[in-house]
Design an enzyme around this catalytic site. Sequence first.
Site, mmCIF file in Angstrom:
data_model
loop_
_atom_site.group_PDB
_atom_site.id
_atom_site.type_symbol
_atom_site.label_atom_id
_atom_site.label_comp_id
_atom_site.label_asym_id
_atom_site.label_seq_id
_atom_site.Cartn_x
_atom_site.Cartn_y
_atom_site.Cartn_z
ATOM 1 C CD1 TRP A 204 -1.052 -2.998 9.861
ATOM 2 C CD2 TRP A 204 -1.933 -4.746 10.117
ATOM 3 N NE1 TRP A 204 -2.361 -2.861 9.389
ATOM 4 C CE2 TRP A 204 -2.990 -4.024 9.579
ATOM 5 C CE3 TRP A 204 -2.447 -6.099 10.560
ATOM 6 C CZ2 TRP A 204 -4.178 -4.169 9.274
ATOM 7 C CZ3 TRP A 204 -3.625 -6.337 10.011
ATOM 8 C CH2 TRP A 204 -4.542 -5.802 9.413
ATOM 9 C CB SER B 190 -0.567 3.077 4.924
ATOM 10 O OG SER B 190 -0.342 1.780 4.400
ATOM 11 C CG ASN C 58 2.078 1.827 10.616
ATOM 12 O OD1 ASN C 58 2.081 2.900 10.299
ATOM 13 N ND2 ASN C 58 2.523 1.299 11.833
ATOM 14 C CB THR D 75 -7.323 4.092 -3.336
ATOM 15 O OG1 THR D 75 -7.253 4.423 -2.028
ATOM 16 C CG2 THR D 75 -8.703 4.634 -3.914
ATOM 17 C CG ASP E 247 -3.332 4.827 -1.898
ATOM 18 O OD1 ASP E 247 -4.510 5.255 -1.129
ATOM 19 O OD2 ASP E 247 -2.900 3.787 -1.573
ATOM 20 C CG ASP F 286 -1.780 1.154 1.421
ATOM 21 O OD1 ASP F 286 -2.197 1.593 2.658
ATOM 22 O OD2 ASP F 286 -1.963 2.005 0.410
ATOM 23 C CE1 TYR G 60 -5.243 0.295 9.683
ATOM 24 C CE2 TYR G 60 -5.820 0.620 7.383
ATOM 25 C CZ TYR G 60 -4.845 0.148 8.305
ATOM 26 O OH TYR G 60 -3.522 -0.213 7.988
#
Lengths: 330, 42
Positions: free
Chosen positions: A40, A36, A38, A222, A219, A33, A76
């Site tokens: 995880w 963003s 992070n 998206t 992005d 992505d 989110y």
Amino acid sequence: SVVRQPITNHLDSSYFGEISIGEPPQKFLVLFDTGSSNLWVPSTDCKSPACFNHAKFKPSASSTFSPGGRSCTVSYGSGSVTIALGWDTLRIQSITVTQQEFGLSQEEPTQPFYFADFDGILGMAFPSLAVGGTATALGGMLEQEQLAEPVFSFYFSRQPTYEYGGELILGGIDPRLFQGDIAWAPVTQKLYWQVALEEFAIGQSVTSWCSQGCQAIVDTGTFLLTVPQEYLESILEALGAQETSYGYAVDCADTHSKPHIAFGIGGARLALPPTAYVLNSHGYCTLAMEGTYLPSQDGQPLWILGNVFLKEYYTAFDMANSRVGFAPSA
Amino acid sequence: AVRISLKKGLSIRDKMRAAGVLDDFLRHIKYDPVKKYQPRQG
């Protein structure tokens, strides 16, 4: 103060690839992505329904895992993902990053994650965006010299299938995946991969909407094209679309007679044919667009170039020079 | 360079629509695609 980014990402994208974490490696499908920062994955500590139907990281099964003792919340939209931070070895094919900081989800909102085909997220935006100030996966790859070049690039197939939706190239650019020259645009705000949108055209006529400047975020997380709400009415009219509960409906039979739309970025005019921006779902056609009421950080109209755009343009992300390059996809 | 093949699943939106929960979800969260990018001072 610390910038905490509430990633209210609705994750309607659906392109994902495999990574592994730990020793022996535990495999996960993640959304790569660029919106963003992070990394995880679900963990065995997570008791949410969204974790039941996804792969889960088991810390005790990894000989190289070390707990971070910290946790943070990545919000989110409809809820927040609570992640505990830890370190372990991240592998993406031949790339190995030891002691990569990552999040182990403790709690996930059922919507949207229960419905995701991927398990977790590997954020590829700038470090300043990482919630909790955690180290990014790309930062680890650069630091441990795992990338041939400080560049990554995406190719999204125009005819995607479950098995093959496209490719992420980590560490370079693949000339076989695009045609012509790459048009580069400098990043205008080092949080996201955000560039200046110099103009927007419908057919042959260039609108005046970006005469005072517009911004566009590239992005991969998206799916649709997002346009500033104030221009949506004009776009629907120009493209002969009607608003319905299923989106902006158009007559499928007219698709090929609709005008191209074009984005002026980096001095190039990046056009999308109607076959790119009209989605045909079982004979029901809608525009692959949605509106936003929110401007960019500096108040200029903000557009989001999601997968619909990225299918037409092979996109390169140059971390050394903070610039984004576009070339027509092969 | 390392090449990672990307799979293409159904979009989450499509799956939630099929499950009949999409409209409620979008209404409930006052959906705006740009909300994702609104950093808030911590």
